[in-house]
Scaffold this motif. Structure first.
Motif, mmCIF file in Angstrom:
data_model
loop_
_atom_site.group_PDB
_atom_site.id
_atom_site.type_symbol
_atom_site.label_atom_id
_atom_site.label_comp_id
_atom_site.label_asym_id
_atom_site.label_seq_id
_atom_site.Cartn_x
_atom_site.Cartn_y
_atom_site.Cartn_z
ATOM 1 N N PHE A 3 105.890 51.350 26.787
ATOM 2 C CA PHE A 3 107.228 50.995 26.345
ATOM 3 C C PHE A 3 107.120 50.023 25.176
ATOM 4 C CE2 PHE A 3 107.849 52.551 30.576
ATOM 5 C CZ PHE A 3 109.046 53.262 30.489
ATOM 6 N N GLY A 4 107.941 50.252 24.174
ATOM 7 C CA GLY A 4 107.902 49.412 22.991
ATOM 8 C C GLY A 4 109.292 48.966 22.592
ATOM 9 N N GLY A 5 109.344 48.125 21.572
ATOM 10 C CA GLY A 5 110.616 47.625 21.078
ATOM 11 C C GLY A 5 110.713 47.782 19.577
ATOM 12 N N GLY A 6 111.925 47.790 19.072
ATOM 13 C CA GLY A 6 112.158 47.876 17.642
ATOM 14 C C GLY A 6 113.508 47.275 17.302
ATOM 15 N N VAL A 7 113.717 47.011 16.026
ATOM 16 C CA VAL A 7 114.983 46.470 15.537
ATOM 17 C C VAL A 7 115.833 47.638 15.035
ATOM 18 C CG1 VAL A 7 116.092 44.956 13.860
ATOM 19 C CG2 VAL A 7 113.922 44.293 14.909
ATOM 20 N N LEU A 8 117.043 47.741 15.550
ATOM 21 C CA LEU A 8 117.920 48.838 15.156
ATOM 22 C C LEU A 8 118.426 48.653 13.730
ATOM 23 C CD1 LEU A 8 119.913 49.372 18.452
ATOM 24 C CD2 LEU A 8 118.651 51.136 17.219
ATOM 25 N N GLY A 9 118.691 49.783 13.089
ATOM 26 C CA GLY A 9 119.235 49.725 11.737
ATOM 27 C C GLY A 9 120.593 49.060 11.683
ATOM 28 N N SER A 10 121.314 49.052 12.802
ATOM 29 C CA SER A 10 122.651 48.450 12.847
ATOM 30 C C SER A 10 122.618 46.953 13.131
ATOM 31 C CB SER A 10 123.499 49.143 13.918
ATOM 32 O OG SER A 10 122.894 49.017 15.203
ATOM 33 N N ALA A 11 121.405 46.357 13.252
ATOM 34 C CA ALA A 11 121.286 44.932 13.594
ATOM 35 C C ALA A 11 122.004 44.063 12.563
ATOM 36 C CB ALA A 11 119.821 44.530 13.686
ATOM 37 N N ALA A 12 122.857 43.153 13.041
ATOM 38 C CA ALA A 12 123.584 42.260 12.142
ATOM 39 C C ALA A 12 122.674 41.168 11.582
ATOM 40 C CB ALA A 12 124.761 41.623 12.881
ATOM 41 N N ASP A 13 121.655 40.786 12.328
ATOM 42 C CA ASP A 13 120.719 39.742 11.899
ATOM 43 C C ASP A 13 119.305 40.222 12.208
ATOM 44 O OD1 ASP A 13 119.280 37.470 11.326
ATOM 45 O OD2 ASP A 13 120.642 36.097 12.353
ATOM 46 N N PRO A 14 118.763 41.123 11.372
ATOM 47 C CA PRO A 14 117.471 41.735 11.687
ATOM 48 C C PRO A 14 116.317 40.742 11.797
ATOM 49 C CG PRO A 14 118.188 42.281 9.453
ATOM 50 C CD PRO A 14 119.344 41.653 10.134
ATOM 51 N N GLU A 15 116.378 39.634 11.049
ATOM 52 C CA GLU A 15 115.282 38.662 11.125
ATOM 53 C C GLU A 15 115.245 37.985 12.489
ATOM 54 O OE1 GLU A 15 112.855 38.327 8.978
ATOM 55 O OE2 GLU A 15 113.817 39.989 7.908
ATOM 56 N N ARG A 16 116.407 37.612 13.013
ATOM 57 C CA ARG A 16 116.452 37.029 14.367
ATOM 58 C C ARG A 16 116.029 38.048 15.400
ATOM 59 N NH1 ARG A 16 121.562 35.525 16.448
ATOM 60 N NH2 ARG A 16 120.427 34.706 18.237
ATOM 61 N N ALA A 17 116.467 39.275 15.226
ATOM 62 C CA ALA A 17 116.095 40.333 16.171
ATOM 63 C C ALA A 17 114.582 40.539 16.167
ATOM 64 C CB ALA A 17 116.819 41.623 15.822
ATOM 65 N N LEU A 18 113.975 40.486 14.990
ATOM 66 C CA LEU A 18 112.529 40.657 14.892
ATOM 67 C C LEU A 18 111.806 39.493 15.568
ATOM 68 C CD1 LEU A 18 110.509 42.653 13.682
ATOM 69 C CD2 LEU A 18 110.438 41.225 11.634
ATOM 70 N N ALA A 19 112.348 38.291 15.423
ATOM 71 C CA ALA A 19 111.749 37.125 16.080
ATOM 72 C C ALA A 19 111.820 37.258 17.597
ATOM 73 C CB ALA A 19 112.464 35.855 15.625
ATOM 74 N N VAL A 20 112.945 37.741 18.125
ATOM 75 C CA VAL A 20 113.083 37.942 19.563
ATOM 76 C C VAL A 20 112.111 39.011 20.030
ATOM 77 C CG1 VAL A 20 114.631 38.830 21.350
ATOM 78 C CG2 VAL A 20 115.444 37.114 19.734
ATOM 79 N N LEU A 21 111.930 40.041 19.236
ATOM 80 C CA LEU A 21 110.979 41.089 19.588
ATOM 81 C C LEU A 21 109.574 40.509 19.732
ATOM 82 C CD1 LEU A 21 110.825 44.127 20.081
ATOM 83 C CD2 LEU A 21 110.396 44.425 17.636
ATOM 84 N N GLY A 22 109.233 39.558 18.850
ATOM 85 C CA GLY A 22 107.941 38.887 18.973
ATOM 86 C C GLY A 22 107.826 38.100 20.260
ATOM 87 N N LEU A 23 108.917 37.459 20.676
ATOM 88 C CA LEU A 23 108.914 36.708 21.936
ATOM 89 C C LEU A 23 108.761 37.634 23.135
ATOM 90 C CD1 LEU A 23 111.744 34.107 21.192
ATOM 91 C CD2 LEU A 23 109.279 33.663 21.303
ATOM 92 N N LEU A 24 109.304 38.847 23.044
ATOM 93 C CA LEU A 24 109.168 39.807 24.149
ATOM 94 C C LEU A 24 107.706 40.218 24.347
ATOM 95 C CD1 LEU A 24 112.223 42.209 23.679
ATOM 96 C CD2 LEU A 24 112.006 40.272 25.235
ATOM 97 N N GLY A 25 106.907 40.096 23.293
ATOM 98 C CA GLY A 25 105.490 40.433 23.399
ATOM 99 C C GLY A 25 104.598 39.228 23.591
ATOM 100 N N SER A 26 105.183 38.067 23.874
ATOM 101 C CA SER A 26 104.396 36.839 24.018
ATOM 102 C C SER A 26 103.647 36.798 25.352
ATOM 103 C CB SER A 26 105.319 35.624 23.926
ATOM 104 O OG SER A 26 106.190 35.569 25.059
ATOM 105 N N ARG A 27 102.759 35.826 25.484
ATOM 106 C CA ARG A 27 101.978 35.681 26.720
ATOM 107 C C ARG A 27 102.881 35.396 27.919
ATOM 108 N NH1 ARG A 27 96.985 31.652 26.555
ATOM 109 N NH2 ARG A 27 96.422 33.214 24.992
ATOM 110 N N GLU A 28 103.887 34.544 27.724
ATOM 111 C CA GLU A 28 104.805 34.226 28.822
ATOM 112 C C GLU A 28 105.601 35.457 29.229
ATOM 113 O OE1 GLU A 28 106.992 32.156 31.731
ATOM 114 O OE2 GLU A 28 105.056 31.848 30.769
ATOM 115 N N ALA A 29 106.027 36.238 28.241
ATOM 116 C CA ALA A 29 106.756 37.468 28.553
ATOM 117 C C ALA A 29 105.861 38.444 29.306
ATOM 118 C CB ALA A 29 107.279 38.100 27.269
ATOM 119 N N SER A 30 104.592 38.493 28.933
ATOM 120 C CA SER A 30 103.656 39.387 29.619
ATOM 121 C C SER A 30 103.479 38.984 31.079
ATOM 122 C CB SER A 30 102.298 39.385 28.905
ATOM 123 O OG SER A 30 102.415 39.923 27.607
#
Length: 230
Positions: free
Chosen positions: A191-218
């Motif tokens: 399972f993976g994640g991505g930022v949708l083209g409709s994202a209002a704030d793609p940079e914040r969304a990308l940062a959250v995506l990074g947090l979803l892959g963090s050690r704590e999230a794992s």
């Protein structure tokens, strides 16, 4: 307080994302809310223009949506690996699953075999074909409706053996998880994640995506039956 980010996900990752959304809010001050449905339904909604910031789906579906232009190029990343497990109704005898022979015996003795509309269901059908059991079991296969756990068909009596992602079966009432499939019949999904083209704030969304892959999230994902993909 930042605007709440909205994510879309399949049902397999719903328990994990509920935990992670709470973690992101408390530890990072980032409000995120995920709406979950069957993977096929989520993909349809994205193709029809659903407005959201993040998307978490099985890798194949996610890649297809990126290729079609619905997900921002370069934003897709693998997150978690999930094993498909077998389950029986709670209180029922638990068949052995140590060998491929055990799996064959469990399948051929089942009155009804439940599977999902997601990637685990597709993989199971491919496995049955590979084992030469597709014809034998054709009249006993029961597909759960989109968004409905295959394990729920055990408690209703519609099936006495079910296969689905561990995260969707592990906390389901009335179900006993037997474990993963043996040897080279094991089924895993990424399972993976991505930022949708409709994202209002793609940079914040990308940062959250990074947090979803963090050690704590794992670590939180591990408690829900998944392992990190990286």
């Amino acid at each position: 307080m930042h605007r709440e980010l909205v994510g879309l996900s399949s049902m397999a990752t719903r328990p994990i994302l509920a935990d992670l959304s709470e973690h992101l809010r408390l530890a990072h001050g980032t409000p995120v809310r995920f709406e979950s449905a069957g993977g096929v339904e989520i993909a349809r909604r994205v193709r029809e223009g659903a407005e959201a910031d993040l998307l978490v789906l099985a890798a194949g579906a996610l890649t297809a949506l990126e290729r079609e232009g619905h997900v921002r190029p370069g934003s897709v990343r693998p997150l978690w690996i999930s094993q498909v497990v077998a389950a029986v109704p709670a209180g029922a005898p638990a068949p052995a699953l140590d060998t491929v022979g055990d799996l064959r015996a469990a399948l051929t003795s089942a009155r009804g075999v439940a599977y999902s509309t997601g990637p685990s269901g597709t993989a199971l059908l491919d496995l049955l074909d590979r084992l030469g059991l597709a014809g034998t079991l054709a009249g006993r296969l029961v597909q759960a409706p989109p968004g409905v756990p295959a394990g729920s068909l055990l408690s209703t009596g519609a099936a006495d053996l079910a296969f689905q992602q561990h995260s969707e079966l592990m906390d389901l009432p009335g179900v006993t998880v037997l474990g993963p499939l043996p040897g080279d019949t094991a089924i895993t999904s990424v399972f993976g994640g991505g930022v949708l083209g409709s994202a209002a704030d793609p940079e914040r969304a990308l940062a959250v995506l990074g947090l979803l892959g963090s050690r704590e999230a794992s670590r939180l994902a591990g408690a829900r039956g998944m392992t990190p993909a990286l």
